[in-house]
Scaffold this motif. Structure first.
Motif, PDB file in Angstrom:
ATOM      1  N   LYS A 101      10.623   6.795   4.111  1.00  0.00           N
ATOM      2  CA  LYS A 101      10.951   7.966   4.931  1.00  0.00           C
ATOM      3  C   LYS A 101      11.817   7.570   6.121  1.00  0.00           C
ATOM      4  N   LYS A 102      11.495   6.436   6.738  1.00  0.00           N
ATOM      5  CA  LYS A 102      12.303   5.967   7.864  1.00  0.00           C
ATOM      6  C   LYS A 102      13.727   5.619   7.424  1.00  0.00           C
ATOM      7  N   LEU A 103      13.864   5.168   6.190  1.00  0.00           N
ATOM      8  CA  LEU A 103      15.199   4.877   5.670  1.00  0.00           C
ATOM      9  C   LEU A 103      16.008   6.141   5.401  1.00  0.00           C
ATOM     10  N   GLY A 104      15.360   7.307   5.475  1.00  0.00           N
ATOM     11  CA  GLY A 104      16.061   8.566   5.268  1.00  0.00           C
ATOM     12  C   GLY A 104      16.083   9.029   3.828  1.00  0.00           C
ATOM     13  N   LEU A 105      15.191   8.480   2.979  1.00  0.00           N
ATOM     14  CA  LEU A 105      15.206   8.793   1.550  1.00  0.00           C
ATOM     15  C   LEU A 105      14.340   9.995   1.198  1.00  0.00           C
ATOM     16  N   PHE A 106      13.799  10.674   2.216  1.00  0.00           N
ATOM     17  CA  PHE A 106      12.992  11.864   1.954  1.00  0.00           C
ATOM     18  C   PHE A 106      13.688  13.148   2.392  1.00  0.00           C
TER      19      PHE A 106
ATOM     20  N   GLY B 118       0.823  -1.198   0.000  1.00  0.00           N
ATOM     21  CA  GLY B 118       0.000   0.000   0.000  1.00  0.00           C
ATOM     22  C   GLY B 118       0.861   1.253   0.000  1.00  0.00           C
ATOM     23  N   ILE B 119       0.288   2.330  -0.470  1.00  0.00           N
ATOM     24  CA  ILE B 119       1.054   3.564  -0.674  1.00  0.00           C
ATOM     25  C   ILE B 119       1.570   4.135   0.639  1.00  0.00           C
ATOM     26  N   GLU B 120       0.724   4.210   1.653  1.00  0.00           N
ATOM     27  CA  GLU B 120       1.122   4.870   2.902  1.00  0.00           C
ATOM     28  C   GLU B 120       2.230   4.103   3.615  1.00  0.00           C
ATOM     29  N   ARG B 121       2.109   2.789   3.650  1.00  0.00           N
ATOM     30  CA  ARG B 121       3.173   2.014   4.306  1.00  0.00           C
ATOM     31  C   ARG B 121       4.476   2.090   3.516  1.00  0.00           C
ATOM     32  N   GLN B 122       4.372   2.124   2.192  1.00  0.00           N
ATOM     33  CA  GLN B 122       5.572   2.262   1.365  1.00  0.00           C
ATOM     34  C   GLN B 122       6.266   3.590   1.641  1.00  0.00           C
ATOM     35  N   LYS B 123       5.503   4.684   1.651  1.00  0.00           N
ATOM     36  CA  LYS B 123       6.076   6.006   1.903  1.00  0.00           C
ATOM     37  C   LYS B 123       6.679   6.075   3.295  1.00  0.00           C
ATOM     38  N   ASP B 124       6.006   5.531   4.282  1.00  0.00           N
ATOM     39  CA  ASP B 124       6.495   5.590   5.656  1.00  0.00           C
ATOM     40  C   ASP B 124       7.833   4.857   5.799  1.00  0.00           C
ATOM     41  N   PHE B 125       7.957   3.702   5.144  1.00  0.00           N
ATOM     42  CA  PHE B 125       9.192   2.936   5.238  1.00  0.00           C
ATOM     43  C   PHE B 125      10.356   3.667   4.563  1.00  0.00           C
TER      44      PHE B 125
END
Length: 610
Positions: A389-394, A380-387
């Motif tokens: 972001k946690k990896l520091g890619l944002f 899903g989109i939200e879980r993908q974005k959250d992960f």
């Protein structure tokens, strides 16, 4: 003090009554007064003589004691002290993790002129033009014969140049001591160090300021006298850094690449052991920045930190690792790999037809875009974005360089289904190679987040647990199979258990769309796979190599991977990792020679279905 009168009235009256001469009384009193004055002067002179004698005795005793101490001490070379010594101590050295000097100070001189004090201004101008060919003789003559009272000639000169100027014999040419920042290793680690320049200047000193890299980021620390001249110890290893730059330069040349970047990161500490960007520059003679055109055309551009690239299939491990962490899949789960897959008005293809199903392991081994999209849809989109972001890619990396904020990833403002699909295989989101290295280090660190740093030996708080250790271990196992039987077989350096993923992404056009013949080829790796200790990321900008069939190859498996393999061979022994074999290694150029291999599955095509 009460003075006795020379003619006391009472005695005068009594003397007259007795018929005596009053003048004799005055004479007697005058004599007594003179004797008292002489006695006082004599006592004062005697006191001064005693004090002077004591001073002479003390001085001779001090000289004697000092001579005795010198006679009994060990002989040593005398050291001259200069007025500018306090300037040298104002900026600390920079060293690598082993204490080897990367940046230090050198006492040099400047030369300036007082034209109004010159005897032969025309001769002085001619002499200076011969010593410094970059000076304009005619302009010097105009300045020296004009109304100027002061002018700089050169802010830094060598001892030979100083002697040559001195030999001119012009009293209006003067020298001033100053501190000069030098980088004894030339261009090695130039993007990390950055460079320095002069701030406020005087005839007897000059302020040295950092202008880029860690020199700028730690400018206040390096100038702080409270550190007592302690050096700033970076995490890089000079030997590893030099080897990385040598191999990258050779690989860049063989692969006909526009530029290259490499990062070697220690997983458990986050310390960067080596980080290079090519082309580079000499910080002793830092070039001027470009005022127009593509910033990446300048040697000052740091591809490892500032480069914003779509890193292609190297991203595929992220949704797979996340899905395993959420127990949505396991390495043997069958994934529908029927190609193409339709997302909105787009069709996403695989480079090859892999059949109707692939296991999750084979999705990453064969680099299936379709299979990766299927797994991303499970998230899903939200879980993908959250992960991500946690990896520091944002966000920009927190690396200790002033260039770090300019490495802000290009994250889509909207995140529809097609964006979620393309981001899952590394298109649509642009990040730096350093972002990728940190993300792979997090997987290698049993799922605990790793924050890269350039400072050696500092204690840092433990990172967030982003993945479960089991999911991270399974992900490393899949990356190992990519090297043993997938698109990165050339990275299988015997004895070092390299695990990694290739990525080949078309470069975007400034006007929109993508180039058909320009790519960014990347290989992100972890080694040894059984006990992850280091992450190595290699990125080549616009590589192109002629294969044995006469065609051009641009895929990462044929460009970035051989360069990374050579880096592992060169760097692993320097890091204290022993290989399981001592077979003789061929030369760098021989390892980079292409072989005829099937094209990798890193490519992607988005076809409009209007």
């Amino acid at each position: 003090m009460i003075r006795t009168p020379l003619r006391p009235l009472a005695r005068i009256l009594r003397a007259r009554d007795r018929g005596e001469n009053p003048d004799e009384i005055e004479a007697e009193n005058r004599r007594l007064r003179h004797e008292a004055i002489q006695d006082k002067a004599r006592r004062r002179a005697e006191g001064r003589l005693v004090l002077m004698s004591a001073c002479f005795i003390l001085a001779f005793a001090t000289v004697g004691l000092r001579m005795g101490a010198l006679a009994s001490s060990e002989p040593s070379e005398p050291r001259a002290q200069v007025l500018s010594s306090q300037i040298i101590s104002q900026r600390a050295d920079i060293t690598d993790r082993r204490g080897r000097v990367l940046a230090t100070n050198l006492l040099t001189h400047s030369v300036y002129a007082h034209p109004h004090q010159m005897i032969d201004p025309v001769g002085a101008a001619r002499g200076l033009a011969q010593i410094f060919p970059d000076l304009d003789e005619e302009r010097l003559i105009r300045d020296f014969t004009g109304t100027r009272k002061f002018m700089w000639i050169k802010r830094k000169i060598s001892p030979e140049q100083m002697q040559a100027v001195h030999d001119i014999g012009e009293p209006g040419l003067l020298f001033g001591p100053r501190e000069m920042r030098i980088y004894p290793n030339g261009s090695i680690a130039s993007h990390i160090l950055g460079g320095s320049g002069f701030g406020q200047e005087g005839v007897s000193s000059a302020e040295v300021l950092g202008i880029a890299g860690v020199e700028k980021a730690f400018d206040n620390w390096l100038r702080d006298p409270s550190h007592d001249g302690a050096p700033l110890a970076l995490s890089i290893d000079l030997t590893a850094q030099s080897a990385m730059e040598e191999v990258l330069a050779s690989g860049m040349k063989v692969m006909n690449a526009k530029g290259a970047a490499g990062i070697l990161l220690e997983i458990k500490t986050g310390e960067i052991v080596a980080m290079a960007s090519l082309p580079d520059f000499d910080p002793n003679d830092r070039p001027r920045p470009l005022l127009k055109g593509d910033a990446s055309d300048s040697p000052l551009f740091n591809r490892a930190v500032q480069g914003q690239y779509e890193l292609g299939s190297t991203f595929k491990i992220f949704p797979i690792a996340q899905a395993m962490d959420l127990k949505l899949i396991n390495p043997n789960t069958s994934i529908n790999s029927t190609s193409p897959i339709k997302i909105g008005k787009y069709l996403i293809h695989d480079f090859h037809n892999y059949g109707k199903t692939l296991s999750v392991t084979d999705v990453i081994v064969k680099s299936s875009n379709v299979g990766t999209v299927r797994i991303a849809q499970m998230l899903g989109i939200e879980r993908q974005k959250d992960f991500l972001k946690k990896l520091g890619l944002f966000e920009p990396t927190s690396i200790e360089m002033v260039e770090a904020p300019t490495g802000q990833p290009l994250v889509p403002s909207r995140w529809p289904a097609v964006t979620a699909a393309t981001v899952s295989f590394g298109h649509g989101l642009a990040a730096s190679p350093l972002h990728l290295a940190a993300a792979y280090a997090t997987i290698g660190n049993h799922g605990r987040k790793v924050t890269p740093t350039l400072i050696h030996g500092r204690k840092r708080p433990e990172g967030e647990q982003i993945l479960s250790p089991r999911a991270a271990e399974l992900a490393i196992g899949m990356l190992r199979q990519v090297v043993t039987r997938g698109t990165a077989r050339r990275a299988d350096v015997e004895g070092y258990e390299v695990a990694g993923k290739t990525g080949t992404a078309d470069k975007p056009r400034p006007s929109g769309g993508y180039y058909k013949n320009k790519v960014v080829a990347t290989f992100a790796s972890v080694f040894p796979a059984s006990d992850p200790q280091y992450v190595l990321v290699v990125t080549l900008d616009e590589p192109s190599i002629t294969n044995a069939r006469g065609g051009e190859s641009r895929t990462a498996g044929l460009t970035a991977v051989p360069v990374a393999a050579e880096l592992v061979r060169r760097l692993a022994p320097l890091l204290g990792l022993k290989a399981r074999t001592d077979e003789k290694l061929p030369t760098i150029a021989a390892r980079f020679q292409p072989r005829v291999e099937p094209a990798s599955g890193d490519g992607v095509r988005l076809v409009s279905n209007k």
